[in-house]
Enzyme design. Structure first.
Site, PDB file in Angstrom:
ATOM      1  N   GLY A  71      19.046  91.262 -26.549  1.00 61.50           N
ATOM      2  CA  GLY A  71      18.639  92.565 -26.241  1.00 61.50           C
ATOM      3  C   GLY A  71      17.268  92.947 -26.926  1.00 61.50           C
ATOM      4  O   GLY A  71      16.974  94.189 -26.810  1.00 61.50           O
ATOM      5  N   THR A  72      16.321  92.032 -27.243  1.00 63.86           N
ATOM      6  CA  THR A  72      15.065  92.265 -27.594  1.00 63.86           C
ATOM      7  C   THR A  72      14.221  92.757 -26.464  1.00 63.86           C
ATOM      8  O   THR A  72      14.366  91.672 -25.417  1.00 63.86           O
ATOM      9  CB  THR A  72      14.551  90.944 -28.213  1.00 63.86           C
ATOM     10  OG1 THR A  72      15.479  90.361 -29.470  1.00 63.86           O
ATOM     11  CG2 THR A  72      13.095  91.106 -28.821  1.00 63.86           C
ATOM     12  N   ALA A  96      20.058  92.169 -21.370  1.00 64.64           N
ATOM     13  CA  ALA A  96      20.322  93.467 -21.126  1.00 64.64           C
ATOM     14  C   ALA A  96      19.310  94.315 -22.055  1.00 64.64           C
ATOM     15  O   ALA A  96      19.092  94.130 -23.314  1.00 64.64           O
ATOM     16  CB  ALA A  96      21.634  94.288 -21.471  1.00 64.64           C
ATOM     17  N   SER A  97      18.719  95.311 -21.324  1.00 63.86           N
ATOM     18  CA  SER A  97      17.856  96.048 -22.017  1.00 63.86           C
ATOM     19  C   SER A  97      18.669  97.148 -22.746  1.00 63.86           C
ATOM     20  O   SER A  97      17.950  98.042 -23.735  1.00 63.86           O
ATOM     21  CB  SER A  97      16.918  97.013 -20.948  1.00 63.86           C
ATOM     22  OG  SER A  97      17.736  97.809 -19.943  1.00 63.86           O
ATOM     23  N   PHE A  99      22.855  97.313 -24.344  1.00 65.52           N
ATOM     24  CA  PHE A  99      24.186  96.820 -24.029  1.00 65.52           C
ATOM     25  C   PHE A  99      25.332  98.132 -24.296  1.00 65.52           C
ATOM     26  O   PHE A  99      26.326  97.905 -24.047  1.00 65.52           O
ATOM     27  CB  PHE A  99      24.593  95.963 -25.348  1.00 65.52           C
ATOM     28  CG  PHE A  99      23.881  94.729 -24.887  1.00 65.52           C
ATOM     29  CD1 PHE A  99      24.511  93.584 -24.125  1.00 65.52           C
ATOM     30  CD2 PHE A  99      22.663  94.121 -25.449  1.00 65.52           C
ATOM     31  CE1 PHE A  99      24.135  92.463 -23.800  1.00 65.52           C
ATOM     32  CE2 PHE A  99      21.987  93.025 -25.111  1.00 65.52           C
ATOM     33  CZ  PHE A  99      22.832  91.884 -24.143  1.00 65.52           C
ATOM     34  N   HIS A 131      13.360 109.083 -27.821  1.00 67.71           N
ATOM     35  CA  HIS A 131      13.851 108.243 -28.581  1.00 67.71           C
ATOM     36  C   HIS A 131      12.921 108.699 -30.342  1.00 67.71           C
ATOM     37  O   HIS A 131      12.087 109.155 -30.340  1.00 67.71           O
ATOM     38  CB  HIS A 131      13.341 106.586 -28.642  1.00 67.71           C
ATOM     39  CG  HIS A 131      14.253 105.933 -27.542  1.00 67.71           C
ATOM     40  ND1 HIS A 131      13.990 106.189 -26.189  1.00 67.71           N
ATOM     41  CD2 HIS A 131      15.265 105.310 -27.604  1.00 67.71           C
ATOM     42  CE1 HIS A 131      14.807 105.588 -25.450  1.00 67.71           C
ATOM     43  NE2 HIS A 131      15.797 104.873 -26.325  1.00 67.71           N
ATOM     44  N   HIS A 132      13.669 107.862 -31.107  1.00 68.84           N
ATOM     45  CA  HIS A 132      13.144 108.189 -32.608  1.00 68.84           C
ATOM     46  C   HIS A 132      11.780 107.607 -32.791  1.00 68.84           C
ATOM     47  O   HIS A 132      11.205 107.010 -31.906  1.00 68.84           O
ATOM     48  CB  HIS A 132      13.990 107.353 -33.661  1.00 68.84           C
ATOM     49  CG  HIS A 132      14.243 106.213 -33.206  1.00 68.84           C
ATOM     50  ND1 HIS A 132      13.192 105.186 -33.516  1.00 68.84           N
ATOM     51  CD2 HIS A 132      15.210 105.386 -32.490  1.00 68.84           C
ATOM     52  CE1 HIS A 132      13.857 103.549 -33.219  1.00 68.84           C
ATOM     53  NE2 HIS A 132      14.804 103.907 -32.450  1.00 68.84           N
ATOM     54  N   LYS A 135      10.288 103.882 -32.655  1.00 66.94           N
ATOM     55  CA  LYS A 135      10.385 103.262 -31.500  1.00 66.94           C
ATOM     56  C   LYS A 135       8.998 103.307 -31.035  1.00 66.94           C
ATOM     57  O   LYS A 135       8.399 104.224 -30.605  1.00 66.94           O
ATOM     58  CB  LYS A 135      11.490 103.753 -30.436  1.00 66.94           C
ATOM     59  CG  LYS A 135      11.300 102.792 -29.247  1.00 66.94           C
ATOM     60  CD  LYS A 135      12.444 103.395 -28.395  1.00 66.94           C
ATOM     61  CE  LYS A 135      12.591 102.364 -27.087  1.00 66.94           C
ATOM     62  NZ  LYS A 135      12.831 101.010 -27.301  1.00 66.94           N
ATOM     63  N   GLY A 141      13.097 100.259 -22.702  1.00 64.00           N
ATOM     64  CA  GLY A 141      13.285  99.273 -21.696  1.00 64.00           C
ATOM     65  C   GLY A 141      14.640  99.733 -20.657  1.00 64.00           C
ATOM     66  O   GLY A 141      14.766  99.307 -19.793  1.00 64.00           O
ATOM     67  N   THR A 142      15.176 100.770 -21.450  1.00 72.17           N
ATOM     68  CA  THR A 142      16.442 101.263 -20.544  1.00 72.17           C
ATOM     69  C   THR A 142      15.753 102.246 -19.564  1.00 72.17           C
ATOM     70  O   THR A 142      16.325 102.150 -18.251  1.00 72.17           O
ATOM     71  CB  THR A 142      17.276 102.144 -21.532  1.00 72.17           C
ATOM     72  OG1 THR A 142      17.867 101.360 -22.444  1.00 72.17           O
ATOM     73  CG2 THR A 142      18.349 103.099 -20.815  1.00 72.17           C
TER      74      THR A 142
END
Length: 233
Positions: A71-72, A96-97, A99, A131-132, A135, A141-142
């Site tokens: 997931g990296t 996966a971007s 999971f 996002h936080h 990040k 990535g999502t």
């Protein structure tokens, strides 16, 4: 199941705790200071390391006949090379971007909505991801996976971060507070708007999905995705 955990930050620790709750063993924890790795000690690797370390972690596992769940993000310029090494070593791989089970359902909804909207030229699409503040990469990535799902099912050709362009999907990235992740797809016209949205309440969903993928991949060979794990057709 014995797991080799690559990366022991916030996600790694959450995966370790949840894996043990499900009756699995963390056989080894690989972090920046790890010098030697006993690949024979674990059945599957879960990689949530760093962009700089991911490719080497993943391909070393393939060379030692260990399937990998990764997931990296931030290393995908070498993704195809990793796929080829997986195939050469007759191993197994899921990248996966995101999971999260909910996010992967959201990916499917996004693809279906893009198909439905593709013939309606009066609507334009945009995306927002929040996002936080820790990040650092943007867009997420999502968000990129969501944009790819739209492009595969419409006339949009690319995406632009915090910008607009003809045949481009604008992605607006916001970094604030301790937000685990919120993604919104919006279609707007002169007369109305349609939105779909996924909001993560915490990171547990990401960890659970990675563990479910690790359970699923045991005994398999090849390149897979969360669509395979969840049996989406």
């Amino acid at each position: 199941m014995k797991i080799g955990l690559f990366g022991y930050g916030k996600m790694g620790k959450m995966i370790a705790g949840m894996a043990e709750e499900r009756g699995h063993t963390i056989a080894t924890k690989v972090d920046l200071d790890t010098v030697e790795i006993d690949y024979a000690s674990f059945d599957v690797a879960i990689d949530f390391s760093t962009p700089e370390a991911a490719f080497e972690n993943i391909t070393n596992c393939f060379k030692n006949n260990v399937p990998v769940i990764s997931g990296t993000t931030g290393w995908l310029d070498r993704y195809q090379e990793a796929v080829e090494l997986c195939q050469q070593n007759d191993s197994a791989f899921i990248y996966a971007s995101n999971f999260s089970l909910g996010v992967n359902i959201f990916f499917e909804l996004n693809r279906q909505l893009a198909k439905m909207m593709s013939q309606l030229n009066e609507y334009t699409v945009s995306m927002e991801e929040i996002h936080h503040t820790q990040k650092l990469d943007a867009p997420s990535g999502t968000a990129i996976t969501l944009a790819e799902g739209i492009m595969e099912n419409s006339s949009y050709m690319d995406w632009q971060l915090n910008g607009t362009g003809e045949n481009s999907i604008p992605i607006h990235s916001i970094r604030e507070g301790a937000v685990p992740g919120t993604h919104t797809i919006a279609y707007d016209s002169e007369v109305d708007g349609i939105e779909i949205k996924h909001t993560a309440h915490n990171r547990k969903g990401f960890a659970l999905g990675a563990i479910l993928a690790a359970e699923w991949i045991l005994g398999k060979k090849g390149i897979f995705g969360m669509r395979d794990v969840l049996n989406f057709t």
